[in-house]
Design a protein around this motif. Structure first.
Motif, mmCIF file in Angstrom:
data_model
loop_
_atom_site.group_PDB
_atom_site.id
_atom_site.type_symbol
_atom_site.label_atom_id
_atom_site.label_comp_id
_atom_site.label_asym_id
_atom_site.label_seq_id
_atom_site.Cartn_x
_atom_site.Cartn_y
_atom_site.Cartn_z
ATOM 1 N N GLN A 296 0.590 -1.595 -0.675
ATOM 2 C CA GLN A 296 -0.191 0.258 0.145
ATOM 3 C C GLN A 296 1.215 0.760 -0.043
ATOM 4 O O GLN A 296 1.976 1.048 0.956
ATOM 5 N N VAL A 297 0.570 2.376 -0.723
ATOM 6 C CA VAL A 297 1.188 3.988 -0.756
ATOM 7 C C VAL A 297 0.839 4.679 -0.362
ATOM 8 O O VAL A 297 -0.913 4.235 -1.394
ATOM 9 N N HIS A 298 0.964 5.035 0.563
ATOM 10 C CA HIS A 298 0.224 6.375 0.811
ATOM 11 C C HIS A 298 0.951 7.713 0.888
ATOM 12 O O HIS A 298 2.188 7.786 0.694
ATOM 13 N N LEU A 299 0.134 8.871 0.284
ATOM 14 C CA LEU A 299 0.764 10.412 -0.430
ATOM 15 C C LEU A 299 -0.007 11.139 0.842
ATOM 16 O O LEU A 299 -1.040 10.849 0.906
ATOM 17 N N VAL A 300 1.339 12.073 0.925
ATOM 18 C CA VAL A 300 0.193 13.193 1.370
ATOM 19 C C VAL A 300 1.133 14.510 0.696
ATOM 20 O O VAL A 300 2.402 15.137 1.108
ATOM 21 N N GLU A 301 -0.421 15.404 0.861
ATOM 22 C CA GLU A 301 0.747 16.849 -0.110
ATOM 23 C C GLU A 301 0.827 17.954 1.392
ATOM 24 O O GLU A 301 -0.176 17.669 2.075
ATOM 25 N N SER A 302 1.555 19.184 0.957
ATOM 26 C CA SER A 302 1.703 19.586 2.377
ATOM 27 C C SER A 302 1.690 21.004 1.433
ATOM 28 O O SER A 302 2.680 20.663 0.149
ATOM 29 N N GLY A 303 1.864 21.984 1.329
ATOM 30 C CA GLY A 303 2.145 23.549 1.269
ATOM 31 C C GLY A 303 1.257 24.362 0.272
ATOM 32 O O GLY A 303 1.401 25.179 -0.053
ATOM 33 N N GLY A 304 0.298 23.915 0.175
ATOM 34 C CA GLY A 304 -1.034 25.056 -0.570
ATOM 35 C C GLY A 304 -1.621 26.122 -0.006
ATOM 36 O O GLY A 304 -0.797 26.606 1.209
ATOM 37 N N GLY A 305 -2.107 27.552 -0.142
ATOM 38 C CA GLY A 305 -1.732 28.101 0.227
ATOM 39 C C GLY A 305 -2.978 29.634 -0.956
ATOM 40 O O GLY A 305 -3.056 29.305 -1.997
ATOM 41 N N VAL B 164 -7.251 22.478 -6.537
ATOM 42 C CA VAL B 164 -7.053 21.617 -5.466
ATOM 43 C C VAL B 164 -6.294 20.717 -6.450
ATOM 44 O O VAL B 164 -6.479 20.051 -7.479
ATOM 45 N N TYR B 165 -4.913 20.852 -5.755
ATOM 46 C CA TYR B 165 -4.407 20.367 -6.391
ATOM 47 C C TYR B 165 -3.756 18.059 -5.822
ATOM 48 O O TYR B 165 -3.496 19.069 -4.932
ATOM 49 N N TYR B 166 -3.638 17.739 -6.681
ATOM 50 C CA TYR B 166 -3.358 15.879 -5.861
ATOM 51 C C TYR B 166 -2.156 15.902 -6.699
ATOM 52 O O TYR B 166 -1.512 15.838 -7.940
ATOM 53 N N CYS B 167 -1.257 14.913 -5.860
ATOM 54 C CA CYS B 167 -0.875 14.282 -5.919
ATOM 55 C C CYS B 167 -0.780 12.547 -5.860
ATOM 56 O O CYS B 167 -1.678 11.938 -5.460
ATOM 57 N N ALA B 168 -0.003 12.115 -7.413
ATOM 58 C CA ALA B 168 -0.240 10.744 -7.682
ATOM 59 C C ALA B 168 0.959 9.758 -7.789
ATOM 60 O O ALA B 168 1.995 10.034 -8.179
ATOM 61 N N GLN C 122 -5.256 23.032 -1.256
ATOM 62 C CA GLN C 122 -5.615 23.619 -2.032
ATOM 63 C C GLN C 122 -4.862 24.668 -2.380
ATOM 64 O O GLN C 122 -4.141 25.303 -1.725
ATOM 65 N N VAL C 123 -4.698 25.566 -3.672
ATOM 66 C CA VAL C 123 -3.779 26.312 -4.438
ATOM 67 C C VAL C 123 -4.327 27.590 -4.683
ATOM 68 O O VAL C 123 -6.040 27.519 -5.294
ATOM 69 N N THR C 124 -4.887 28.416 -3.812
ATOM 70 C CA THR C 124 -5.929 30.345 -4.244
ATOM 71 C C THR C 124 -5.140 31.619 -5.200
ATOM 72 O O THR C 124 -4.114 31.288 -3.937
ATOM 73 N N VAL C 125 -5.053 31.971 -6.211
ATOM 74 C CA VAL C 125 -4.283 32.904 -6.144
ATOM 75 C C VAL C 125 -5.188 33.850 -6.863
ATOM 76 O O VAL C 125 -5.856 33.510 -7.655
ATOM 77 N N SER C 126 -5.239 35.159 -6.569
ATOM 78 C CA SER C 126 -5.852 35.636 -5.712
ATOM 79 C C SER C 126 -5.106 37.336 -4.829
ATOM 80 O O SER C 126 -4.558 37.101 -4.605
ATOM 81 N N SER C 127 -5.880 38.342 -5.411
ATOM 82 C CA SER C 127 -5.244 39.242 -4.633
ATOM 83 C C SER C 127 -6.231 40.201 -4.575
ATOM 84 O O SER C 127 -5.812 41.194 -3.732
#
Length: 125
Positions: free
Chosen positions: A1-10, A93-97, A120-125
Motif C-alpha cells: 500500500q502506498v500513502h501520499l500526503v500533500e502539503s504547501g497549498g495556500g 485543488v492540487y493532487y499528488c499521484a 488547495q491553491v488559491t491565486v487571488s489579489s
C-alpha cells in the motif's frame, strides 16, 4: 500500500510562488511514475506535471511549462512541485499521484493507482 500526503497549498497573489510537497510511504520507491494533477470547481482533473523515479525525466502541459518544476528526492520519498508566476487560472485543488505508467501516458489520471487527499491553491489579489 502506498500513502501520499500533500502539503504547501495556500493563498498567493498573482505572480507569486508556492511550493507543494508530496510525502510518500516507504513503498513509494516501487512506483515508477509520480504526477501532479489539479481540479478546479466544475472542471475535470487536469494534468500538471510528471516525473520518473528512475532517471528523473519530466513532462508538463503547455499551460504550466516554464512556470512549474517537478522534482523528487529518492532518499526521502518526496516529490515537490515548485510553482512560479502563478495566475488566477492556476487556482484549484492540487493532487499528488503515483502510478506504474510510461511518461507518455502520465497525463492520464486513470493510469495512477494512488492519490493524496489534495491541497488547495488559491491565486487571488
Amino acid at each position: 500500500q502506498v500513502h501520499l500526503v500533500e502539503s504547501g497549498g495556500g493563498l498567493v497573489q498573482p505572480g507569486g510562488s508556492l511550493t507543494l510537497s508530496c510525502a510518500g510511504s516507504d513503498t513509494l520507491f516501487r512506483i515508477d511514475n509520480m504526477g501532479w494533477f489539479r481540479q478546479a470547481p466544475g472542471k475535470e482533473r487536469e494534468f500538471v506535471a510528471a516525473i520518473k523515479w528512475s532517471g528523473g525525466r519530466t513532462d508538463y502541459p503547455d499551460s504550466v511549462k516554464g512556470r512549474f518544476t517537478i522534482s523528487r528526492d529518492n532518499a526521502k520519498n518526496t516529490v515537490t512541485l515548485q510553482m512560479n508566476s502563478l495566475k488566477p487560472e492556476d487556482t484549484a485543488v492540487y493532487y499528488c499521484a503515483a502510478g506504474q505508467t510510461s511518461l507518455a501516458a502520465a497525463t492520464i489520471p486513470q493510469r495512477y493507482g494512488y492519490w493524496g487527499q489534495g491541497t488547495q491553491v488559491t491565486v487571488s489579489s
